[in-house]
Scaffold this active site. Structure first.
Site, PDB file in Angstrom:
ATOM      1  N   ARG A 260       6.064  -3.678  -2.066  1.00  0.00           N
ATOM      2  CA  ARG A 260       4.713  -4.229  -1.981  1.00  0.00           C
ATOM      3  C   ARG A 260       4.483  -4.712  -0.557  1.00  0.00           C
ATOM      4  O   ARG A 260       5.372  -5.289   0.062  1.00  0.00           O
ATOM      5  CB  ARG A 260       4.536  -5.403  -2.954  1.00  0.00           C
ATOM      6  CG  ARG A 260       4.448  -5.007  -4.410  1.00  0.00           C
ATOM      7  CD  ARG A 260       3.087  -4.404  -4.748  1.00  0.00           C
ATOM      8  NE  ARG A 260       3.047  -3.876  -6.103  1.00  0.00           N
ATOM      9  CZ  ARG A 260       3.356  -2.630  -6.427  1.00  0.00           C
ATOM     10  NH1 ARG A 260       3.731  -1.773  -5.487  1.00  0.00           N
ATOM     11  NH2 ARG A 260       3.278  -2.216  -7.669  1.00  0.00           N
TER      12      ARG A 260
ATOM     13  N   GLU B  10      -4.561  -2.675   1.707  1.00  0.00           N
ATOM     14  CA  GLU B  10      -4.552  -1.224   1.520  1.00  0.00           C
ATOM     15  C   GLU B  10      -5.983  -0.788   1.216  1.00  0.00           C
ATOM     16  O   GLU B  10      -6.580  -1.309   0.287  1.00  0.00           O
ATOM     17  CB  GLU B  10      -3.613  -0.836   0.379  1.00  0.00           C
ATOM     18  CG  GLU B  10      -2.149  -1.083   0.725  1.00  0.00           C
ATOM     19  CD  GLU B  10      -1.185  -0.613  -0.358  1.00  0.00           C
ATOM     20  OE1 GLU B  10      -1.653  -0.108  -1.400  1.00  0.00           O
ATOM     21  OE2 GLU B  10       0.028  -0.745  -0.169  1.00  0.00           O
TER      22      GLU B  10
ATOM     23  N   HIS C 142       0.555   4.710   0.698  1.00  0.00           N
ATOM     24  CA  HIS C 142       1.018   4.326  -0.649  1.00  0.00           C
ATOM     25  C   HIS C 142       1.089   5.546  -1.580  1.00  0.00           C
ATOM     26  O   HIS C 142       0.394   5.626  -2.589  1.00  0.00           O
ATOM     27  CB  HIS C 142       0.102   3.253  -1.254  1.00  0.00           C
ATOM     28  CG  HIS C 142       0.767   2.477  -2.361  1.00  0.00           C
ATOM     29  ND1 HIS C 142       0.388   1.205  -2.714  1.00  0.00           N
ATOM     30  CD2 HIS C 142       1.786   2.806  -3.204  1.00  0.00           C
ATOM     31  CE1 HIS C 142       1.140   0.784  -3.725  1.00  0.00           C
ATOM     32  NE2 HIS C 142       1.997   1.742  -4.028  1.00  0.00           N
TER      33      HIS C 142
END
Length: 328
Positions: A245, A274, A293
């Site tokens: 994370r 993000e 990601h």
């Protein structure tokens, strides 16, 4: 006279792979509405979509807080998130209202581990830089020290968080000739013996590892854990990889460590926020590889995640077992 079965209203916050949609389409008594886009649902549409819903299928990027739960109202029985992470859900409110929660662990372990190894190799062997040199005409002739990086053979690898994904990463790295495998976490793991893992304090892992891979959950204890003090303990030749994370890392401190030569390089599949703004300082550095990601981004894995999220949702709606229920 035959009783008419009440329709259960379901809202899906994004366009999801067809495997999950097929399961929901075949389910009796479900009235499905969806934000039919690859882009996140706007907040106003989310609040409108959940109104009166019995079930909600969401993604990691959807903040499911008190406002959303209030908008849904008392009908809401289940939230199914198509993710292994669940820090986007407000646990206290969900628990208070007796709402069940499904998530998708295990199924993305292999894909995320593979991507982490790919990111480690791309960062340590400077692959993005090499590709850019070929495209820009910087490749002139063979030079003894040009684009040299660091190899895994004979190295010490430290894994922060030897859970399912951390273990899968370790299993994939050992065949590269890794000499020592260190790991840190809350407790020692019996299964670490399978990879000859040595349980050490985080400080020891930071100072002795040539490669550090962060694969832990985001908790109050791990938030901002990789900070200035952590990077100062690392070797100047160390490579730092994060596929857990973004908030586990203090990105300002990471930038300072990379730009000052405190550590050699970093590879990130997760950031805060993000997406990472295109003008973020980390993106100006040649020794920092940032991916959007994509840890679980294989067609197979995303299809399985979609199906599991749908099965969790139906289990919650029907008051039956959910394949992967989260205990809040």
């Amino acid at each position: 006279m035959k009783a008419v079965r009440k329709l259960m209203k379901v809202f899906i916050t994004r366009r999801i792979p067809p495997e999950g949609m097929k399961i929901l389409a075949a389910a009796e008594g479900c009235e499905v509405s969806q934000w039919d886009s690859d882009e996140p649902v706007p907040r106003s549409e989310l609040l409108k979509g959940v109104e009166g819903a019995h079930g909600l299928l969401c993604l990691l990027s959807d903040k499911i807080d008190k406002e959303v739960l209030d908008a849904a109202g008392p009908n809401l029985k289940v939230i199914s998130t198509m993710s292994v992470g669940f820090d986007h859900l407000v646990h206290s409110e969900i628990k208070k209202r007796g709402i069940r929660v499904g998530y998708t662990p295990d199924v993305l372990t292999d894909a995320t581990a593979e991507l982490t190894v790919a990111l480690l190799l791309a960062t340590s062997r400077r692959l993005p830089e090499g590709v850019e040199e070929v495209k820009s005409g910087g490749w002139s002739s063979w030079k003894p020290l040009w684009l040299c990086g660091y190899g895994l053979s004979g190295s010490t690898v430290g894994i922060v968080g030897l859970g399912r994904i951390g273990m899968a990463i370790a299993q994939r790295l050992l065949p590269f000739g890794v000499k020592r495998l260190l790991y840190s976490g809350r407790t020692a793991k019996t299964y670490a013996a399978e990879v000859n893992g040595e349980f050490v304090p985080l400080d020891t892992l930071a100072s002795e590892s040539d490669f550090i891979v962060v694969s832990c959950s985001l908790t109050p204890e791990t938030q901002g854990m990789c900070d200035k003090a952590f990077f100062r303990k690392m070797k100047k030749t160390s490579i730092f990889i994060n596929s857990s994370r973004g908030a586990v890392v203090n990105q300002e401190d990471l930038y300072e460590a990379l730009s000052s030569g405190q550590i050699a390089a970093a590879g990130l599949d997760v950031t805060t926020p993000e997406p990472l703004p295109t003008n973020h300082p980390l993106l100006t550095l040649k020794n920092c590889v940032v991916l959007p990601h994509i840890g679980s981004a294989t067609y197979s894995t995303r299809g399985i995640m979609s199906a599991l999220a749908a099965q969790n949702l139906l289990g919650g709606l029907q008051g039956s077992d959910m394949p992967s229920e989260l205990s809040l």
